[in-house]
Write a protein that holds these residues in place. Structure first.
Motif, PDB file in Angstrom:
ATOM      1  N   ILE A   1       1.376  11.012   5.490  1.00 34.09           N
ATOM      2  CA  ILE A   1       0.456  11.462   6.536  1.00 34.09           C
ATOM      3  C   ILE A   1      -0.641  12.374   5.986  1.00 34.09           C
ATOM      4  CG2 ILE A   1       0.277  12.818   8.670  1.00 34.09           C
ATOM      5  CD1 ILE A   1       3.112  11.876   9.374  1.00 34.09           C
ATOM      6  N   PHE A   2      -0.228  13.445   5.293  1.00 35.58           N
ATOM      7  CA  PHE A   2      -1.183  14.488   4.931  1.00 35.58           C
ATOM      8  C   PHE A   2      -1.943  14.224   3.632  1.00 35.58           C
ATOM      9  CE2 PHE A   2       1.961  16.818   7.562  1.00 35.58           C
ATOM     10  CZ  PHE A   2       1.111  17.162   8.601  1.00 35.58           C
ATOM     11  N   VAL A   3      -1.335  13.479   2.721  1.00 39.86           N
ATOM     12  CA  VAL A   3      -2.006  13.209   1.445  1.00 39.86           C
ATOM     13  C   VAL A   3      -2.733  11.869   1.500  1.00 39.86           C
ATOM     14  CG1 VAL A   3      -1.717  12.901  -1.043  1.00 39.86           C
ATOM     15  CG2 VAL A   3      -0.312  14.581   0.175  1.00 39.86           C
ATOM     16  N   GLU A   4      -2.009  10.826   1.905  1.00 40.84           N
ATOM     17  CA  GLU A   4      -2.571   9.474   1.868  1.00 40.84           C
ATOM     18  C   GLU A   4      -3.336   9.106   3.147  1.00 40.84           C
ATOM     19  OE1 GLU A   4      -2.455   7.877  -0.881  1.00 40.84           O
ATOM     20  OE2 GLU A   4      -0.886   8.963  -1.965  1.00 40.84           O
ATOM     21  N   GLY A   5      -2.896   9.654   4.283  1.00 42.80           N
ATOM     22  CA  GLY A   5      -3.517   9.270   5.548  1.00 42.80           C
ATOM     23  C   GLY A   5      -3.191   7.846   5.956  1.00 42.80           C
ATOM     24  N   PHE A   6      -2.099   7.303   5.420  1.00 45.00           N
ATOM     25  CA  PHE A   6      -1.655   5.938   5.741  1.00 45.00           C
ATOM     26  C   PHE A   6      -0.131   5.986   5.753  1.00 45.00           C
ATOM     27  CE2 PHE A   6      -0.407   1.587   4.768  1.00 45.00           C
ATOM     28  CZ  PHE A   6      -1.273   0.842   5.552  1.00 45.00           C
ATOM     29  N   PHE A   7       0.486   5.720   6.928  1.00 45.61           N
ATOM     30  CA  PHE A   7       1.910   6.009   7.039  1.00 45.61           C
ATOM     31  C   PHE A   7       2.660   4.964   7.876  1.00 45.61           C
ATOM     32  CE2 PHE A   7      -0.566   8.305  10.187  1.00 45.61           C
ATOM     33  CZ  PHE A   7       0.090   8.061  11.387  1.00 45.61           C
ATOM     34  N   HIS A   8       3.963   4.903   7.629  1.00 44.50           N
ATOM     35  CA  HIS A   8       4.873   4.041   8.389  1.00 44.50           C
ATOM     36  C   HIS A   8       4.815   4.457   9.852  1.00 44.50           C
ATOM     37  CE1 HIS A   8       8.436   1.882   9.631  1.00 44.50           C
ATOM     38  NE2 HIS A   8       8.728   1.509   8.409  1.00 44.50           N
ATOM     39  N   GLY A   9       4.504   3.505  10.733  1.00 43.07           N
ATOM     40  CA  GLY A   9       4.293   3.841  12.135  1.00 43.07           C
ATOM     41  C   GLY A   9       5.465   3.580  13.050  1.00 43.07           C
ATOM     42  N   ASP A  10       6.599   3.128  12.502  1.00 51.87           N
ATOM     43  CA  ASP A  10       7.754   2.799  13.345  1.00 51.87           C
ATOM     44  C   ASP A  10       9.046   3.233  12.650  1.00 51.87           C
ATOM     45  OD1 ASP A  10       9.219   1.766  15.445  1.00 51.87           O
ATOM     46  OD2 ASP A  10       9.154  -0.308  14.728  1.00 51.87           O
ATOM     47  N   PRO A  11       9.170   4.541  12.363  1.00 50.06           N
ATOM     48  CA  PRO A  11      10.300   5.003  11.541  1.00 50.06           C
ATOM     49  C   PRO A  11      11.577   5.254  12.328  1.00 50.06           C
ATOM     50  CG  PRO A  11       8.873   6.847  12.030  1.00 50.06           C
ATOM     51  CD  PRO A  11       8.251   5.643  12.714  1.00 50.06           C
ATOM     52  N   HIS A  12      11.975   4.287  13.171  1.00 49.26           N
ATOM     53  CA  HIS A  12      13.253   4.457  13.867  1.00 49.26           C
ATOM     54  C   HIS A  12      14.399   4.284  12.867  1.00 49.26           C
ATOM     55  CE1 HIS A  12      14.347   0.192  14.092  1.00 49.26           C
ATOM     56  NE2 HIS A  12      13.134  -0.078  14.534  1.00 49.26           N
TER      57      HIS A  12
ATOM     58  N   LEU B   1      -5.080   7.932   9.267  1.00 44.97           N
ATOM     59  CA  LEU B   1      -5.845   9.122   9.602  1.00 44.97           C
ATOM     60  C   LEU B   1      -7.078   9.163   8.710  1.00 44.97           C
ATOM     61  CD1 LEU B   1      -3.067  11.883   9.820  1.00 44.97           C
ATOM     62  CD2 LEU B   1      -4.105  10.631  11.698  1.00 44.97           C
ATOM     63  N   ASN B   2      -8.252   9.335   9.314  1.00 45.85           N
ATOM     64  CA  ASN B   2      -9.438   9.479   8.466  1.00 45.85           C
ATOM     65  C   ASN B   2      -9.453  10.885   7.867  1.00 45.85           C
ATOM     66  OD1 ASN B   2     -10.723  11.349  10.266  1.00 45.85           O
ATOM     67  ND2 ASN B   2     -11.486   9.657  11.502  1.00 45.85           N
ATOM     68  N   PRO B   3     -10.256  11.133   6.835  1.00 46.69           N
ATOM     69  CA  PRO B   3     -10.226  12.432   6.147  1.00 46.69           C
ATOM     70  C   PRO B   3     -10.422  13.630   7.071  1.00 46.69           C
ATOM     71  CG  PRO B   3     -11.449  10.847   4.849  1.00 46.69           C
ATOM     72  CD  PRO B   3     -11.147  10.169   6.152  1.00 46.69           C
ATOM     73  N   GLU B   4     -11.306  13.510   8.060  1.00 47.93           N
ATOM     74  CA  GLU B   4     -11.566  14.642   8.953  1.00 47.93           C
ATOM     75  C   GLU B   4     -10.340  14.982   9.795  1.00 47.93           C
ATOM     76  OE1 GLU B   4     -14.732  16.051  12.433  1.00 47.93           O
ATOM     77  OE2 GLU B   4     -14.714  13.975  11.731  1.00 47.93           O
ATOM     78  N   ILE B   5      -9.727  13.953  10.395  1.00 47.50           N
ATOM     79  CA  ILE B   5      -8.541  14.187  11.226  1.00 47.50           C
ATOM     80  C   ILE B   5      -7.388  14.701  10.360  1.00 47.50           C
ATOM     81  CG2 ILE B   5      -6.784  13.089  12.674  1.00 47.50           C
ATOM     82  CD1 ILE B   5      -8.938  11.242  13.738  1.00 47.50           C
ATOM     83  N   LYS B   6      -7.253  14.143   9.153  1.00 50.79           N
ATOM     84  CA  LYS B   6      -6.201  14.570   8.237  1.00 50.79           C
ATOM     85  C   LYS B   6      -6.351  16.060   7.909  1.00 50.79           C
ATOM     86  CE  LYS B   6      -6.328  12.921   4.077  1.00 50.79           C
ATOM     87  NZ  LYS B   6      -6.265  11.982   2.933  1.00 50.79           N
TER      88      LYS B   6
ATOM     89  N   LEU C   1      13.156  12.996   2.749  1.00 55.59           N
ATOM     90  CA  LEU C   1      12.502  12.264   3.830  1.00 55.59           C
ATOM     91  C   LEU C   1      11.275  13.022   4.339  1.00 55.59           C
ATOM     92  CD1 LEU C   1      12.441   9.879   5.825  1.00 55.59           C
ATOM     93  CD2 LEU C   1      13.882  11.238   7.342  1.00 55.59           C
ATOM     94  N   ALA C   2      11.435  14.344   4.536  1.00 55.67           N
ATOM     95  CA  ALA C   2      10.314  15.152   5.024  1.00 55.67           C
ATOM     96  C   ALA C   2       9.130  15.076   4.051  1.00 55.67           C
ATOM     97  CB  ALA C   2      10.756  16.598   5.209  1.00 55.67           C
ATOM     98  N   LYS C   3       9.404  15.197   2.765  1.00 58.21           N
ATOM     99  CA  LYS C   3       8.331  15.143   1.771  1.00 58.21           C
ATOM    100  C   LYS C   3       7.666  13.764   1.751  1.00 58.21           C
ATOM    101  CE  LYS C   3      10.031  18.811  -1.275  1.00 58.21           C
ATOM    102  NZ  LYS C   3      10.713  19.135  -2.549  1.00 58.21           N
ATOM    103  N   ALA C   4       8.478  12.705   1.935  1.00 61.62           N
ATOM    104  CA  ALA C   4       7.921  11.345   1.939  1.00 61.62           C
ATOM    105  C   ALA C   4       6.998  11.139   3.139  1.00 61.62           C
ATOM    106  CB  ALA C   4       9.051  10.313   1.965  1.00 61.62           C
ATOM    107  N   VAL C   5       7.399  11.678   4.288  1.00 66.25           N
ATOM    108  CA  VAL C   5       6.572  11.560   5.493  1.00 66.25           C
ATOM    109  C   VAL C   5       5.287  12.368   5.329  1.00 66.25           C
ATOM    110  CG1 VAL C   5       6.448  12.122   7.951  1.00 66.25           C
ATOM    111  CG2 VAL C   5       8.509  11.047   7.027  1.00 66.25           C
TER     112      VAL C   5
ATOM    113  N   LYS D   1       0.834  -1.204   0.000  1.00 66.60           N
ATOM    114  CA  LYS D   1       0.000   0.000   0.000  1.00 66.60           C
ATOM    115  C   LYS D   1       0.872   1.259   0.000  1.00 66.60           C
ATOM    116  CE  LYS D   1      -4.207   1.814   2.125  1.00 66.60           C
ATOM    117  NZ  LYS D   1      -5.294   1.553   3.092  1.00 66.60           N
ATOM    118  N   ILE D   2       1.933   1.261   0.809  1.00 69.93           N
ATOM    119  CA  ILE D   2       2.835   2.416   0.835  1.00 69.93           C
ATOM    120  C   ILE D   2       3.653   2.483  -0.449  1.00 69.93           C
ATOM    121  CG2 ILE D   2       4.837   3.424   2.016  1.00 69.93           C
ATOM    122  CD1 ILE D   2       3.575   2.618   4.658  1.00 69.93           C
TER     123      ILE D   2
END
Length: 335
Positions: free
Chosen positions: A279-290, A313-318, A271-275, A215-216
């Motif tokens: 988060i902000f466009v897809e609302g589906f993101f890597h949750g453990d980016p150590h 993130l659902n659309p409203e929270i996003k 990296l910043a743009k990928a994050v 998905k990512i």
């Protein structure tokens, strides 16, 4: 809950003794842990405060001693500088990639049982020493008969049962803590443990991780600056995950990156743009980016690996989150 406590009494005692051994007897006492375990008062305060170790070191040692579930909890906590002091974060970061491996014989048995064929029928080569050992599984480098290099993640034997027991105990301890300690109720420890439990249970099914990766990957299919490893579904199950092998430099190894001529500003921007994309466009993101899960490849290409934990993130929270960030950038108090 009393029945569960009786069933897991030995594990409760392990946890209490580990806390006491490393100077946290007061915690055992305050949450009422000592009472139902019938621990003698004299051992509760046999602390290690004078052994020269910091609180962060002692917390790390407790988590290491208690095994995979607690190591994973520490790894997640290491990404939360908003909740924990820097000196504790630094110690928890040491938990990453420092778990003892399990035997190659066990690896062979699990792979053959899961994939239904002899190891040599599936792989041309399979390294008997793991590349990395983590709290839930370990990764071995291999080569398919097609010649493709792959990383094979194998789940630790009996880890699901161990984790379920520990999660039940953690939920019980969180409930006790919220009843007895004001700070625990304020931080809503039970909710934290519930969220941690859901994430960890999802990580026990590697097919979920594989779907997360794909998905990512689809988010960046037109972006050559971001690389997500390919999933080999025919060699993957709930307990075995086979993905393209990716070799790079960890994102936080700044000196190595400089020595290899990488443009750090370009990497940070990418990296910043990928994050932000996740988060902000897809609302589906890597949750453990150590740092162990973000690698740099030639050409300033950034590779994300290990998709066992993701966020949504659902659309409203996003929308509201995006609005918050924009208001912060514009220094808009009203916004």
């Amino acid at each position: 809950m009393v029945g569960k406590r009786m069933r897991h009494m030995s594990r409760y005692r392990d946890i209490a003794i580990a806390l006491i051994r490393h100077g946290f007897g007061i915690v055992v006492e305050e949450i009422g842990f000592a009472q139902f375990l019938s621990l003698p008062q004299k051992i509760l305060f046999n602390t290690k405060e004078k052994d020269g170790k910091t609180i962060g070191e002692r917390i790390r040692l407790v988590l290491q001693e208690l095994g995979p579930t607690f190591v994973k909890l520490g790894q997640i906590a290491s990404t939360r500088p908003d909740l924990l002091p820097e000196e504790i974060i630094r110690e928890l970061e040491k938990l990453q990639d420092q778990v003892p491996p399990f035997s190659f014989e066990e690896v062979r048995n699990i792979v053959q049982q899961e994939l239904g064929a002899d190891l040599t029928q599936i792989f041309r080569q399979f390294a008997d020493v793991p590349l990395a050992a983590a709290s839930i599984g370990q990764v071995h480098q291999a080569i398919l008969h097609s010649g493709e290099k792959v990383a094979v993640k194998i789940q630790r034997p009996n880890i699901a049962n161990i984790i379920e027991t520990d999660l039940e105990i953690l939920q019980d301890l969180a409930t006790l803590a919220e009843r007895r300690l004001e700070w625990a109720a304020q931080y809503q420890i039970c909710d934290m443990v519930d969220e941690f439990s859901r994430s960890l249970r999802a990580e026990l099914d590697y097919t979920i991780e594989a779907r997360n990766a794909e998905k990512i990957s689809n988010q960046f299919k037109n972006d050559p600056g971001i690389h997500i490893p390919k999933v080999f579904w025919e060699y993957s199950t709930k307990k075995v995950l086979t993905m393209e092998y990716v070799e790079g430099i960890k994102f936080n190894e700044l000196e190595r990156l400089k020595q290899n001529g990488y443009n750090l500003k370009k990497l940070a921007d990418r990296l910043a743009k990928a994050v932000f994309q996740q988060i902000f466009v897809e609302g589906f993101f890597h949750g453990d980016p150590h740092p162990g899960n973000v690698l740099v490849l030639p050409g300033e290409v950034i590779a994300f690996i290990d998709f066992g934990m993701v966020g949504r993130l659902n659309p409203e929270i996003k929308y509201h989150f995006s609005s918050l960030v924009i208001a912060l950038m514009n220094q808009s108090t009203d916004g």
